[in-house]
Design a protein around this motif. Structure first.
Motif, PDB file in Angstrom:
ATOM      1  N   PRO A  42       0.806  -1.218   0.000  1.00  0.00           N
ATOM      2  CA  PRO A  42       0.000   0.000   0.000  1.00  0.00           C
ATOM      3  C   PRO A  42       0.845   1.277   0.000  1.00  0.00           C
ATOM      4  O   PRO A  42       1.846   1.369   0.701  1.00  0.00           O
ATOM      5  CB  PRO A  42      -0.794  -0.110   1.301  1.00  0.00           C
ATOM      6  N   SER A  43       0.476   2.214  -0.867  1.00  0.00           N
ATOM      7  CA  SER A  43       1.032   3.564  -0.754  1.00  0.00           C
ATOM      8  C   SER A  43      -0.157   4.491  -0.946  1.00  0.00           C
ATOM      9  O   SER A  43      -1.149   4.104  -1.557  1.00  0.00           O
ATOM     10  CB  SER A  43       2.107   3.809  -1.810  1.00  0.00           C
ATOM     11  N   TRP A  44      -0.064   5.698  -0.414  1.00  0.00           N
ATOM     12  CA  TRP A  44      -1.227   6.584  -0.472  1.00  0.00           C
ATOM     13  C   TRP A  44      -1.639   6.840  -1.913  1.00  0.00           C
ATOM     14  O   TRP A  44      -2.817   6.942  -2.229  1.00  0.00           O
ATOM     15  CB  TRP A  44      -0.928   7.891   0.265  1.00  0.00           C
ATOM     16  N   GLY A  45      -0.655   6.932  -2.786  1.00  0.00           N
ATOM     17  CA  GLY A  45      -0.964   7.192  -4.195  1.00  0.00           C
ATOM     18  C   GLY A  45      -1.675   6.018  -4.848  1.00  0.00           C
ATOM     19  O   GLY A  45      -2.679   6.200  -5.528  1.00  0.00           O
ATOM     20  N   ASN A  46      -1.169   4.790  -4.631  1.00  0.00           N
ATOM     21  CA  ASN A  46      -1.847   3.683  -5.313  1.00  0.00           C
ATOM     22  C   ASN A  46      -3.175   3.321  -4.662  1.00  0.00           C
ATOM     23  O   ASN A  46      -4.042   2.745  -5.298  1.00  0.00           O
ATOM     24  CB  ASN A  46      -0.910   2.484  -5.555  1.00  0.00           C
TER      25      ASN A  46
END
Lengths: 278, 320
Positions: free
Chosen positions: A225-229
């Motif tokens: 998880p990353s905020w962008g994806n």
């Protein structure tokens, strides 16, 4: 003991508090998450935020807990932003002090390279580098870091040049100090203030760049998880489950704002020329 | 002025030359040759066919020759052919470029139209709270991811389909009203954060200018406040705003590329992503070269506008 000046600056302190909040969140997320951030749960897909289920920020299209993913993603965002800034700053500062200290032909050559790198809009340059290197986490760091090289080069060169002709440098030289001693003991420490401000502002832009890249599918690859994806995934479902888009975005805004507040406050404290600028 | 423009134009040549070098050699760093990518893994060819293709792709020549050929073609407006479709890449890019440019400039326009008047208005009420508010708003503007704002707007305005047309994209020339209506929200999401930055800069710069002696003179002369602000103060106060605007055209352009994705608009962003996923490097190479050129030219135009607004720049230049 007197309070450091930075702590008297409300703007900088607000920024520091926000950043500290996220650092604590990262430490907590290493040991404990409300739910497993990658565990899918078909029975609880796209549940709205509620206390009853324990999904405070709701669940996404695979039934994963949004809050847990935001917490897990915070370390990705922060680590990438710090590493990318460090990478860009290190190379940029070396280029800049080299150009500023040696002057003449070297200066011209190095600064032309910086000019050329400046001719790419930053996101485009990052996208291009990702296209060349391929999509993985380390490459995101390189792509974002390269964007910063010319900025740090320009700032550190400017600082070195303005300091170089000072009395204290001549004094050191007449005492028999060598080039590298003068450079690293006298010039570099004195040119730190603008560089520190730039570092703080770069940390904020790095988070935005990383999230843009991940949003486009060129940055951190799911399921990590990353905020962008997370926002990229939310695009398909945000009409029926707005929380999947709202909370990761808020996380980006607050952390980026934290770095911007810190950088702006630091500028007040460190850069006397700009002390009157509000 | 003519001399200044000519000198700046000439300075573009080495920069663009360097840009082309970087693009060409970075693309060469990708593992696998263009021919291998073209062939993929599904096709088999006889050695003779391979030899023919190698010659066709120019991969029997040294890289430096390839670069000069590529550069020569570009100067003549030939950006090569797509590895996937075999068609020239330039028409495809030119079909999408106007949309991204329009988004960039529409958002720039919105940012200035919102930011400058708010900045002026807020500079007339000087107090600590105003300082704090403009500062935090400006910083918040810098912190908003444009694609997130775009997503929020899509959600918020999804009930107003009639008011904001979403369907198929129409170009500015086909139907200007529909086009502008369609691009309003995307442009707003790209530009609103920058509007906050413009506001902060305008306010700071106005506050500084308003303290100066010539403003006091103008006021003492009995000029109306309107005239003092708009003809005397603004002219000087706008200079830093022009600079910060020039710096940020690239930021707006980047925003356009990402926001196109959210609104499903067929612009450069779409095309670049397609090219990257398909490993279609001639398209990527061409896009980066064209956008970098536009960016450099826009920066030059900003400098010229600055020189027009501030005669001291030109004087400096002739004195040198």
């Amino acid at each position: 003991m007197e309070k450091p000046r930075i702590l008297k600056n409300g703007i900088a302190v607000t920024g520091l508090v926000i950043i500290l909040f996220y650092i604590i969140m990262i430490i907590v997320s290493v040991f404990w998450l409300p739910f497993d951030s990658s565990a899918m749960d078909v029975k609880h897909v796209l549940e709205s935020p509620s206390f009853k289920t324990g999904h405070l920020f709701g669940t996404d299209e695979f039934g994963r807990d949004v809050l847990s993913r935001i917490m897990k993603g915070s370390s990705v965002s922060l680590i990438i932003s710090i590493s990318a800034t460090a990478f860009g700053a290190l190379i940029g500062i070396l280029m800049g002090i080299w150009a500023g200290f040696l002057g003449g032909r070297w200066d011209n050559f190095i600064m032309r390279i910086a000019d050329i790198m400046f001719s790419f809009p930053s996101l485009l340059l990052a996208i291009f580098i990702m296209a060349v290197l391929g999509e993985n986490t380390y490459n995101v760091i390189i792509a974002v870091g390269i964007v910063y090289i010319p900025q740090f080069a320009r700032i550190s060169r400017g600082a070195i040049i303005s300091l170089k002709s000072n009395e204290f440098v001549r004094a050191a030289r007449s005492n028999g100090a060598g080039d590298s001693y003068i450079l690293f003991r006298h010039l570099l420490p004195n040119s730190m203030p603008p560089i520190i401000v730039q570092i703080s502002l770069s940390l904020s832009v790095a988070i935005l760049l990383e999230s843009s890249l991940s949003f486009l599918g060129l940055g951190i690859q799911p399921p990590e998880p990353s905020w962008g994806n997370m926002l990229s995934g939310a695009r398909k479902v945000m009409m029926i489950a707005p929380w999947t888009a709202i909370y990761p975005g808020l996380a980006i805004v607050t952390l980026v704002l934290g770095f911007n507040l810190l950088g702006d406050g630091l500028r007040d404290v460190l850069d006397p020329r700009l002390r009157n600028v509000r | 002025m003519g001399r200044y423009v000519a000198k700046r134009l000439l300075s573009l040549i080495p920069v663009l030359f360097g840009v082309s070098l970087i693009i060409f050699f970075l693309v060469r760093m990708i593992p696998g040759t263009a021919l291998e990518m073209y062939m993929g893994t599904q096709v088999e060819a006889t050695p003779e066919q391979m030899e023919e293709l190698t010659r066709l792709f120019g991969e029997d020549k040294p890289v430096f020759i390839l670069y000069t050929e590529w550069l020569g073609d570009i100067v003549q407006g030939d950006f090569g052919c797509s590895l996937r479709t075999g068609r020239p890449v330039l028409p495809d890019i030119m079909a999408r470029l106007p949309l991204s440019m329009e988004l960039t400039f529409f958002s720039l326009f919105l940012a200035l139209v919102i930011g400058v008047p708010l900045g002026i208005a807020s500079s007339l009420h000087q107090n600590t709270f105003g300082d704090f508010l403009s500062r935090v708003t400006g910083l918040l503007g810098l912190s908003l991811p444009q694609f997130w704002l775009a997503a929020l707007m899509v959600m918020a305005f999804s009930g107003f389909r009639g008011w904001i047309p979403m369907g198929n994209y129409v170009s500015l020339f086909e139907d200007p009203v529909r086009n502008l209506k369609m691009l309003f929200l995307p442009s707003l999401s790209i530009g609103i954060g920058f509007a906050a930055v413009v506001m902060r800069y305008t306010r700071n710069s106005m506050l500084e200018v308003l303290q100066q002696d010539y403003i006091r003179t103008a006021k003492a002369k009995g000029l109306k406040q309107r005239s003092v602000i708009y003809t005397h103060a603004l002219k000087n106060a706008i200079l830093p705003v022009i600079t910060v605007t020039g710096f940020n055209v690239g930021y707006l352009l980047g925003g356009a590329i990402v926001v196109e994705e959210v609104f499903a608009l067929p612009g450069m962003g779409r095309l670049s992503l397609y090219a990257i996923y398909q490993r279609d490097y001639p398209i990527i190479q061409a896009i980066v070269m064209i956008i970098a050129t536009i960016f450099v030219v826009v920066n030059l135009i900003t400098d010229i506008i600055y020189a027009l607004a501030d005669p001291r720049i030109r004087l400096d230049d002739t004195a040198r």
